[in-house]
Design a protein around this motif. Structure first.
Motif, PDB file in Angstrom:
ATOM      1  N   ALA A  18      -2.523 119.888  -1.354  1.00  0.00           N
ATOM      2  CA  ALA A  18      -2.026 119.379  -2.409  1.00  0.00           C
ATOM      3  C   ALA A  18      -0.555 119.313  -2.562  1.00  0.00           C
ATOM      4  CB  ALA A  18      -2.742 120.089  -3.717  1.00  0.00           C
ATOM      5  N   HIS A  19       0.376 118.533  -3.165  1.00  0.00           N
ATOM      6  CA  HIS A  19       1.759 118.671  -3.550  1.00  0.00           C
ATOM      7  C   HIS A  19       2.655 119.079  -2.215  1.00  0.00           C
ATOM      8  CE1 HIS A  19       0.676 118.296  -7.658  1.00  0.00           C
ATOM      9  NE2 HIS A  19      -0.728 119.322  -7.489  1.00  0.00           N
ATOM     10  N   ASN A  20       2.459 118.160  -1.246  1.00  0.00           N
ATOM     11  CA  ASN A  20       3.137 118.315  -0.040  1.00  0.00           C
ATOM     12  C   ASN A  20       4.198 117.142   0.349  1.00  0.00           C
ATOM     13  OD1 ASN A  20       2.827 120.952   1.694  1.00  0.00           O
ATOM     14  ND2 ASN A  20       0.770 120.372   0.664  1.00  0.00           N
ATOM     15  N   LEU A  21       4.180 116.077  -0.600  1.00  0.00           N
ATOM     16  CA  LEU A  21       4.928 114.878  -0.378  1.00  0.00           C
ATOM     17  C   LEU A  21       4.379 114.000   0.793  1.00  0.00           C
ATOM     18  CD1 LEU A  21       8.419 116.307  -0.871  1.00  0.00           C
ATOM     19  CD2 LEU A  21       7.103 114.853  -2.510  1.00  0.00           C
ATOM     20  N   LEU A  22       3.135 114.088   0.986  1.00  0.00           N
ATOM     21  CA  LEU A  22       2.304 113.214   2.153  1.00  0.00           C
ATOM     22  C   LEU A  22       2.352 111.774   1.610  1.00  0.00           C
ATOM     23  CD1 LEU A  22      -0.485 115.781   3.242  1.00  0.00           C
ATOM     24  CD2 LEU A  22       1.860 115.360   4.176  1.00  0.00           C
ATOM     25  N   ALA A  23       2.799 111.168   2.482  1.00  0.00           N
ATOM     26  CA  ALA A  23       2.487 109.491   2.196  1.00  0.00           C
ATOM     27  C   ALA A  23       1.443 108.966   3.064  1.00  0.00           C
ATOM     28  CB  ALA A  23       3.873 108.694   2.632  1.00  0.00           C
ATOM     29  N   PHE A  24       1.458 109.364   4.443  1.00  0.00           N
ATOM     30  CA  PHE A  24       0.370 109.185   5.457  1.00  0.00           C
ATOM     31  C   PHE A  24      -0.358 110.376   5.866  1.00  0.00           C
ATOM     32  CE2 PHE A  24       4.111 106.397   5.635  1.00  0.00           C
ATOM     33  CZ  PHE A  24       3.460 104.979   5.451  1.00  0.00           C
ATOM     34  N   VAL A  25      -1.629 109.896   5.923  1.00  0.00           N
ATOM     35  CA  VAL A  25      -2.500 111.054   6.329  1.00  0.00           C
ATOM     36  C   VAL A  25      -3.096 111.008   7.608  1.00  0.00           C
ATOM     37  CG1 VAL A  25      -4.683 112.476   5.873  1.00  0.00           C
ATOM     38  CG2 VAL A  25      -3.058 111.734   4.054  1.00  0.00           C
ATOM     39  N   ASP A  38      -8.608 118.291  -0.181  1.00  0.00           N
ATOM     40  CA  ASP A  38      -7.775 117.972  -1.316  1.00  0.00           C
ATOM     41  C   ASP A  38      -6.519 117.545  -1.012  1.00  0.00           C
ATOM     42  OD1 ASP A  38      -6.640 118.006  -4.008  1.00  0.00           O
ATOM     43  OD2 ASP A  38      -6.804 120.209  -4.363  1.00  0.00           O
ATOM     44  N   LEU A  39      -6.337 116.074  -1.414  1.00  0.00           N
ATOM     45  CA  LEU A  39      -4.825 115.505  -1.245  1.00  0.00           C
ATOM     46  C   LEU A  39      -4.055 115.324  -2.454  1.00  0.00           C
ATOM     47  CD1 LEU A  39      -6.015 112.993   1.638  1.00  0.00           C
ATOM     48  CD2 LEU A  39      -4.706 114.919   1.928  1.00  0.00           C
ATOM     49  N   SER A  40      -4.585 115.957  -3.680  1.00  0.00           N
ATOM     50  CA  SER A  40      -3.851 115.557  -4.982  1.00  0.00           C
ATOM     51  C   SER A  40      -2.396 115.759  -4.844  1.00  0.00           C
ATOM     52  CB  SER A  40      -4.831 116.413  -5.960  1.00  0.00           C
ATOM     53  OG  SER A  40      -4.505 117.880  -5.642  1.00  0.00           O
ATOM     54  N   GLY A  41      -1.877 115.022  -5.844  1.00  0.00           N
ATOM     55  CA  GLY A  41      -0.387 115.114  -5.909  1.00  0.00           C
ATOM     56  C   GLY A  41       0.378 114.839  -4.937  1.00  0.00           C
ATOM     57  N   ASN A  42       0.048 114.378  -3.979  1.00  0.00           N
ATOM     58  CA  ASN A  42       0.841 113.506  -2.925  1.00  0.00           C
ATOM     59  C   ASN A  42       1.070 112.091  -3.130  1.00  0.00           C
ATOM     60  OD1 ASN A  42       1.392 115.908  -0.611  1.00  0.00           O
ATOM     61  ND2 ASN A  42      -0.981 115.610  -0.899  1.00  0.00           N
ATOM     62  N   ALA A  59      -8.289 112.778  -4.211  1.00  0.00           N
ATOM     63  CA  ALA A  59      -6.872 112.220  -4.061  1.00  0.00           C
ATOM     64  C   ALA A  59      -6.326 111.700  -5.671  1.00  0.00           C
ATOM     65  CB  ALA A  59      -6.995 110.749  -3.523  1.00  0.00           C
ATOM     66  N   ALA A  60      -6.394 112.916  -6.378  1.00  0.00           N
ATOM     67  CA  ALA A  60      -6.168 112.726  -7.832  1.00  0.00           C
ATOM     68  C   ALA A  60      -4.601 112.765  -7.913  1.00  0.00           C
ATOM     69  CB  ALA A  60      -6.574 113.958  -8.773  1.00  0.00           C
ATOM     70  N   ASP A  61      -3.961 112.159  -9.087  1.00  0.00           N
ATOM     71  CA  ASP A  61      -2.481 112.217  -9.171  1.00  0.00           C
ATOM     72  C   ASP A  61      -1.895 111.929  -7.780  1.00  0.00           C
ATOM     73  OD1 ASP A  61      -0.280 112.660 -10.462  1.00  0.00           O
ATOM     74  OD2 ASP A  61      -0.272 114.776 -10.336  1.00  0.00           O
ATOM     75  N   ASP A  85     -12.749 111.859  -5.944  1.00  0.00           N
ATOM     76  CA  ASP A  85     -12.151 112.420  -6.988  1.00  0.00           C
ATOM     77  C   ASP A  85     -10.717 111.271  -6.915  1.00  0.00           C
ATOM     78  OD1 ASP A  85     -10.742 112.938  -9.307  1.00  0.00           O
ATOM     79  OD2 ASP A  85     -10.884 114.974  -9.002  1.00  0.00           O
ATOM     80  N   ILE A  86     -10.479 110.452  -7.799  1.00  0.00           N
ATOM     81  CA  ILE A  86      -9.309 109.397  -7.854  1.00  0.00           C
ATOM     82  C   ILE A  86      -8.891 109.130  -9.142  1.00  0.00           C
ATOM     83  CG2 ILE A  86      -9.577 108.394  -5.580  1.00  0.00           C
ATOM     84  CD1 ILE A  86     -10.867 106.110  -6.882  1.00  0.00           C
ATOM     85  N   SER A  87      -8.868 110.254  -9.906  1.00  0.00           N
ATOM     86  CA  SER A  87      -8.522 110.421 -11.293  1.00  0.00           C
ATOM     87  C   SER A  87      -6.913 110.616 -11.283  1.00  0.00           C
ATOM     88  CB  SER A  87      -8.966 111.680 -11.963  1.00  0.00           C
ATOM     89  OG  SER A  87      -8.705 113.010 -11.338  1.00  0.00           O
ATOM     90  N   ARG A  88      -6.332 110.569 -12.544  1.00  0.00           N
ATOM     91  CA  ARG A  88      -4.941 110.640 -12.904  1.00  0.00           C
ATOM     92  C   ARG A  88      -4.226 109.706 -11.994  1.00  0.00           C
ATOM     93  NH1 ARG A  88      -4.505 114.374 -16.805  1.00  0.00           N
ATOM     94  NH2 ARG A  88      -6.414 115.805 -16.941  1.00  0.00           N
ATOM     95  N   ASN A  89      -4.591 108.187 -11.780  1.00  0.00           N
ATOM     96  CA  ASN A  89      -3.548 107.380 -11.125  1.00  0.00           C
ATOM     97  C   ASN A  89      -3.368 106.268 -12.050  1.00  0.00           C
ATOM     98  OD1 ASN A  89      -3.174 108.317  -7.969  1.00  0.00           O
ATOM     99  ND2 ASN A  89      -5.480 108.635  -8.397  1.00  0.00           N
ATOM    100  N   ALA A  90      -3.019 105.052 -11.376  1.00  0.00           N
ATOM    101  CA  ALA A  90      -2.869 104.089 -12.165  1.00  0.00           C
ATOM    102  C   ALA A  90      -3.665 102.849 -11.721  1.00  0.00           C
ATOM    103  CB  ALA A  90      -1.406 103.592 -12.124  1.00  0.00           C
TER     104      ALA A  90
END
Length: 268
Positions: A18-25, A38-42, A59-61, A85-90
């Motif tokens: 989480a929160h590591n500025l990851l764009a590609f996994v 947990d990939l949230s916040g990326n 993959a939240a937020d 979990d893909i909450s808190r997105n758009a």
């Protein structure tokens, strides 16, 4: 990469990125025993591949405006994936989850999913969830659902399941009659009971949507989904006439946060 690092990675069961500025996994194949990621916040743009052992993905937020970054064909190759979990997105469009784009290519899109968290998105319709026949817990809090009719498609999951079950029982009966004709056999044919199948929706959260403030919201929702046990974290009374006053202490997404003693690695 050192051999020791690879061996260590292969023993990890739960991984937080989480929160590591990851764009590609990518490059997750070394985590051969990974069950929770947990990939949230990326700021995710693409998930290339994940281990087939994965059961829970968060993959939240992540700034997702649609479901394409999740790489739905890749998720369909994860036979054990039960919690997403893909909450808190758009996200506003759920049709990629329906698998319409993958028809004819042999994919069974997310058919084993049990828990889905879509809270705090921009969802106005749920017309991409009708293929999730195993779904038990659905969190749609703080979205844009306005009418009880907007969740009517959730009922189709149960209807489709009943139709398939009846077809199965009919085929089974024909098969048994062809093998054991009534004139010869004196045994009674036993059929599976429909009550042994508990695969329809039990938990639903809609608080924060405009429809949750409408008159008769509880009755209309429980009438549309008679299998519901929890609505907005409260017990639905038998017959769907209302709710119990006592608030359920455990969150509707407890299945995704229940901790067990497993190897864990945090990378920050």
């Amino acid at each position: 990469t050192h051999t020791g690092d690879i061996l260590h990675a292969s023993s990890i069961g739960s991984l937080t990125l989480a929160h590591n500025l990851l764009a590609f996994v990518d490059g997750m194949s070394v985590f051969s025993h990974l069950h929770t990621l947990d990939l949230s916040g990326n700021p995710l743009e693409e998930i290339a591949a994940l281990p087939p052992t994965l059961t829970t993905l968060c993959a939240a937020d992540c700034g997702l405006v649609d479901c394409h970054a999740l790489n739905v064909p890749m998720l369909s190759d994860l036979p054990g994936l039960t919690c997403l979990d893909i909450s808190r997105n758009a996200i506003s469009d759920l049709t990629p989850l329906s698998g319409e784009e993958l028809k004819g290519r042999g994919y069974k899109v997310l058919t084993g999913l049990l828990v889905l968290n879509l809270a705090h998105n921009r969802i106005a319709y749920v017309d991409g969830l009708d293929n999730l026949k195993m779904l038990e817990s659905l969190d749609l809090r703080a979205n844009c659902l306005r009418r009880s009719e907007d969740i009517r498609l959730l009922r189709y999951c149960l209807i489709i399941l009943i139709i398939l079950l009846l077809l199965f029982l009919l085929l089974l009966l024909l098969l048994l009659l062809s093998v054991c004709p009534p004139a010869v056999s004196t045994n009674t044919i036993q059929h599976p009971s429909t009550h042994s199948f508990h695969t329809h929706l039990k938990h639903l959260a809609l608080v924060g949507n405009p429809l949750s403030r409408a008159k008769g919201y509880v009755w209309s929702t429980s009438h549309l989904l008679p299998s519901l046990r929890l609505l907005d974290e409260e017990h639905v009374l038998k017959g769907g006439t209302g709710m119990m006053n006592a608030t359920v202490k455990n969150s509707i997404m407890a299945d995704m946060t229940t901790s067990r003693s497993r190897p864990h690695l945090d990378i920050t």
